[in-house]
Write a protein that holds these residues in place. Structure first.
Motif, PDB file in Angstrom:
ATOM      1  N   ALA A   1      17.537  51.460 -42.054  1.00  0.00           N
ATOM      2  CA  ALA A   1      16.713  52.669 -42.016  1.00  0.00           C
ATOM      3  C   ALA A   1      16.235  52.958 -40.604  1.00  0.00           C
ATOM      4  O   ALA A   1      16.049  52.061 -39.788  1.00  0.00           O
ATOM      5  N   VAL A   2      16.048  54.256 -40.314  1.00  0.00           N
ATOM      6  CA  VAL A   2      15.560  54.705 -39.008  1.00  0.00           C
ATOM      7  C   VAL A   2      14.219  55.398 -39.218  1.00  0.00           C
ATOM      8  O   VAL A   2      14.043  56.171 -40.162  1.00  0.00           O
ATOM      9  N   GLY A   3      13.279  55.124 -38.323  1.00  0.00           N
ATOM     10  CA  GLY A   3      11.961  55.750 -38.416  1.00  0.00           C
ATOM     11  C   GLY A   3      10.886  54.729 -38.724  1.00  0.00           C
ATOM     12  O   GLY A   3      11.158  53.576 -39.043  1.00  0.00           O
ATOM     13  N   LYS A   4       9.635  55.180 -38.615  1.00  0.00           N
ATOM     14  CA  LYS A   4       8.506  54.303 -38.875  1.00  0.00           C
ATOM     15  C   LYS A   4       8.415  54.035 -40.371  1.00  0.00           C
ATOM     16  O   LYS A   4       8.499  54.962 -41.182  1.00  0.00           O
TER      17      LYS A   4
ATOM     18  N   ASP B   1      18.409  41.865 -21.598  1.00  0.00           N
ATOM     19  CA  ASP B   1      17.712  41.697 -22.875  1.00  0.00           C
ATOM     20  C   ASP B   1      17.537  43.040 -23.575  1.00  0.00           C
ATOM     21  O   ASP B   1      17.699  43.131 -24.798  1.00  0.00           O
ATOM     22  N   ILE B   2      17.227  44.082 -22.805  1.00  0.00           N
ATOM     23  CA  ILE B   2      17.070  45.417 -23.385  1.00  0.00           C
ATOM     24  C   ILE B   2      18.417  45.932 -23.903  1.00  0.00           C
ATOM     25  O   ILE B   2      18.499  46.491 -25.008  1.00  0.00           O
ATOM     26  N   ARG B   3      19.471  45.764 -23.096  1.00  0.00           N
ATOM     27  CA  ARG B   3      20.801  46.209 -23.553  1.00  0.00           C
ATOM     28  C   ARG B   3      21.205  45.491 -24.841  1.00  0.00           C
ATOM     29  O   ARG B   3      21.717  46.114 -25.784  1.00  0.00           O
ATOM     30  N   PHE B   4      20.986  44.200 -24.877  1.00  0.00           N
ATOM     31  CA  PHE B   4      21.333  43.403 -26.062  1.00  0.00           C
ATOM     32  C   PHE B   4      20.558  43.886 -27.282  1.00  0.00           C
ATOM     33  O   PHE B   4      21.120  44.045 -28.377  1.00  0.00           O
ATOM     34  N   THR B   5      19.270  44.136 -27.099  1.00  0.00           N
ATOM     35  CA  THR B   5      18.426  44.579 -28.206  1.00  0.00           C
ATOM     36  C   THR B   5      18.841  45.961 -28.695  1.00  0.00           C
ATOM     37  O   THR B   5      18.915  46.210 -29.911  1.00  0.00           O
ATOM     38  N   ALA B   6      19.126  46.868 -27.764  1.00  0.00           N
ATOM     39  CA  ALA B   6      19.550  48.216 -28.155  1.00  0.00           C
ATOM     40  C   ALA B   6      20.876  48.166 -28.916  1.00  0.00           C
ATOM     41  O   ALA B   6      21.052  48.883 -29.916  1.00  0.00           O
ATOM     42  N   ASN B   7      21.785  47.335 -28.464  1.00  0.00           N
ATOM     43  CA  ASN B   7      23.060  47.185 -29.185  1.00  0.00           C
ATOM     44  C   ASN B   7      22.853  46.587 -30.575  1.00  0.00           C
ATOM     45  O   ASN B   7      23.529  46.988 -31.540  1.00  0.00           O
ATOM     46  N   ALA B   8      21.938  45.626 -30.677  1.00  0.00           N
ATOM     47  CA  ALA B   8      21.649  45.034 -31.987  1.00  0.00           C
ATOM     48  C   ALA B   8      21.074  46.077 -32.937  1.00  0.00           C
ATOM     49  O   ALA B   8      21.404  46.097 -34.129  1.00  0.00           O
ATOM     50  N   GLU B   9      20.231  46.964 -32.416  1.00  0.00           N
ATOM     51  CA  GLU B   9      19.673  48.025 -33.247  1.00  0.00           C
ATOM     52  C   GLU B   9      20.750  49.021 -33.664  1.00  0.00           C
ATOM     53  O   GLU B   9      20.767  49.490 -34.816  1.00  0.00           O
TER      54      GLU B   9
ATOM     55  N   GLU C   1      12.139  52.789 -34.786  1.00  0.00           N
ATOM     56  CA  GLU C   1      11.441  54.075 -34.758  1.00  0.00           C
ATOM     57  C   GLU C   1      12.067  55.069 -33.797  1.00  0.00           C
ATOM     58  O   GLU C   1      11.762  56.269 -33.853  1.00  0.00           O
ATOM     59  N   LEU C   2      12.944  54.627 -32.909  1.00  0.00           N
ATOM     60  CA  LEU C   2      13.519  55.509 -31.890  1.00  0.00           C
ATOM     61  C   LEU C   2      14.562  56.435 -32.502  1.00  0.00           C
ATOM     62  O   LEU C   2      15.346  56.017 -33.372  1.00  0.00           O
ATOM     63  N   ASP C   3      14.589  57.674 -32.032  1.00  0.00           N
ATOM     64  CA  ASP C   3      15.676  58.561 -32.437  1.00  0.00           C
ATOM     65  C   ASP C   3      16.953  58.122 -31.735  1.00  0.00           C
ATOM     66  O   ASP C   3      16.934  57.316 -30.792  1.00  0.00           O
ATOM     67  N   HIS C   4      18.063  58.646 -32.179  1.00  0.00           N
ATOM     68  CA  HIS C   4      19.368  58.193 -31.697  1.00  0.00           C
ATOM     69  C   HIS C   4      19.519  58.389 -30.186  1.00  0.00           C
ATOM     70  O   HIS C   4      20.000  57.495 -29.476  1.00  0.00           O
ATOM     71  N   GLU C   5      19.102  59.533 -29.693  1.00  0.00           N
ATOM     72  CA  GLU C   5      19.263  59.823 -28.265  1.00  0.00           C
ATOM     73  C   GLU C   5      18.447  58.856 -27.408  1.00  0.00           C
ATOM     74  O   GLU C   5      18.932  58.356 -26.380  1.00  0.00           O
ATOM     75  N   SER C   6      17.225  58.575 -27.830  1.00  0.00           N
ATOM     76  CA  SER C   6      16.381  57.647 -27.067  1.00  0.00           C
ATOM     77  C   SER C   6      16.962  56.244 -27.076  1.00  0.00           C
ATOM     78  O   SER C   6      16.953  55.547 -26.060  1.00  0.00           O
ATOM     79  N   LEU C   7      17.493  55.823 -28.224  1.00  0.00           N
ATOM     80  CA  LEU C   7      18.100  54.497 -28.311  1.00  0.00           C
ATOM     81  C   LEU C   7      19.329  54.407 -27.427  1.00  0.00           C
ATOM     82  O   LEU C   7      19.541  53.393 -26.740  1.00  0.00           O
ATOM     83  N   MET C   8      20.153  55.453 -27.404  1.00  0.00           N
ATOM     84  CA  MET C   8      21.371  55.456 -26.599  1.00  0.00           C
ATOM     85  C   MET C   8      21.066  55.222 -25.119  1.00  0.00           C
ATOM     86  O   MET C   8      21.820  54.560 -24.409  1.00  0.00           O
ATOM     87  N   ALA C   9      19.950  55.737 -24.646  1.00  0.00           N
ATOM     88  CA  ALA C   9      19.602  55.603 -23.234  1.00  0.00           C
ATOM     89  C   ALA C   9      19.382  54.149 -22.844  1.00  0.00           C
ATOM     90  O   ALA C   9      19.575  53.762 -21.682  1.00  0.00           O
ATOM     91  N   PHE C  10      18.996  53.316 -23.804  1.00  0.00           N
ATOM     92  CA  PHE C  10      18.735  51.897 -23.504  1.00  0.00           C
ATOM     93  C   PHE C  10      20.012  51.056 -23.485  1.00  0.00           C
ATOM     94  O   PHE C  10      19.980  49.909 -23.047  1.00  0.00           O
TER      95      PHE C  10
END
Length: 252
Positions: free
Chosen positions: A241-244, A224-232, A208-217
């Motif tokens: 797909a992106v979004g809810k 664990d957060i870095r790994f998850t953000a990279n996986a996304e 659900e995160l927009d690209h900019e918000s995801l990049m910050a993680f």
């Protein structure tokens, strides 16, 4: 000749703190899970626990968690006198397991385990049961209500055998959903966190995160957060797909 049983031993430690060698073990508990002839995994044996002399005072802040007192362990054996026979028994286990196994591995070094692999039931729960409201051993216990779990044997919380016994029920069910090899692979990676933990997007799915918000993680302090953000990011690069998701998407 009977075949050697395929067993994974669940370990739980109670300690004086979280940072060896400054801290030491004051109790070790275990419960085995074995592959049955019919192909299902089940708890095996009675398990057990041994008090350990940590070689230092137990701080009040940790006594308040597990309620093990200095006088309880004053005459107990030393860690190196009990660790190897619990961690590396005969017949040799396929693996060891613990809930948040990174903690146990700080104390249960490869020298003591004979280099055995570890399954982290916390990391595997993130993958298999992402809808859980939390992923602690006890929240999973009451959210999942594992079949056959004896309430009294799983108490008191924060003692080595009851915690190992509860974790063994999670491991049993994970082994009956995924292979040993898959659980070991997930356990070697950082945790794949199902939902954002904090900030303005707390509780949202990563998709659900927009690209900019995801990049910050991607540079977060938590691995664990870095790994998850990279996986996304990888998922999106593959066309995810992106979004809810819409009501139609959920039906599909």
């Amino acid at each position: 000749m009977r075949p050697t049983p395929q067993i994974i031993r669940v370990i739980d430690l109670e300690t004086t703190g979280s940072a060896p060698p400054a801290h030491g073990v004051c109790e070790i508990g275990w419960q085995d899970v074995a592959l049955q002839p019919g192909g299902r995994w089940e708890l095996e044996g009675e398990g057990g626990a041994i008090l350990v002399n940590p070689g230092r005072a137990i701080p009040p802040i940790t006594q308040a968690i597990h309620h093990i007192l200095d006088e309880d362990v004053a005459d107990a054996p030393w860690w190196h006198d009990v660790a190897r026979r619990v961690l590396d028994p005969y017949p040799r286990r396929l693996a060891l397991a613990a809930h948040r196994a990174d903690f146990e591995q700080q104390f249960c070094t490869p020298n003591l385990t004979h280099g055995q692999d570890w399954i982290c039931t916390w990391k595997c729960a993130l993958r298999l049961w992402p809808d859980s409201p939390s992923f602690s051993n006890q929240v999973l216990r009451y959210w999942r209500r594992p079949a056959g779990l004896d309430q009294s044997r799983g108490l008191p919380v924060h003692r080595a055998f009851p915690d190992a016994y509860v974790t063994a029920h999670h491991l049993r069910d994970q082994l009956n959903e995924a292979s040993v090899a898959q659980l070991l692979e997930w356990s070697r990676d950082p945790g794949l966190i199902p939902r954002v933990r904090y900030g303005p997007h707390r509780g949202k799915a990563w998709s659900e995160l927009d690209h900019e918000s995801l990049m910050a993680f991607l540079t977060d302090r938590d691995p664990d957060i870095r790994f998850t953000a990279n996986a996304e990011m990888d998922r999106r690069s593959g066309g995810g797909a992106v979004g809810k998701p819409s009501a139609q998407d959920l039906l599909l």
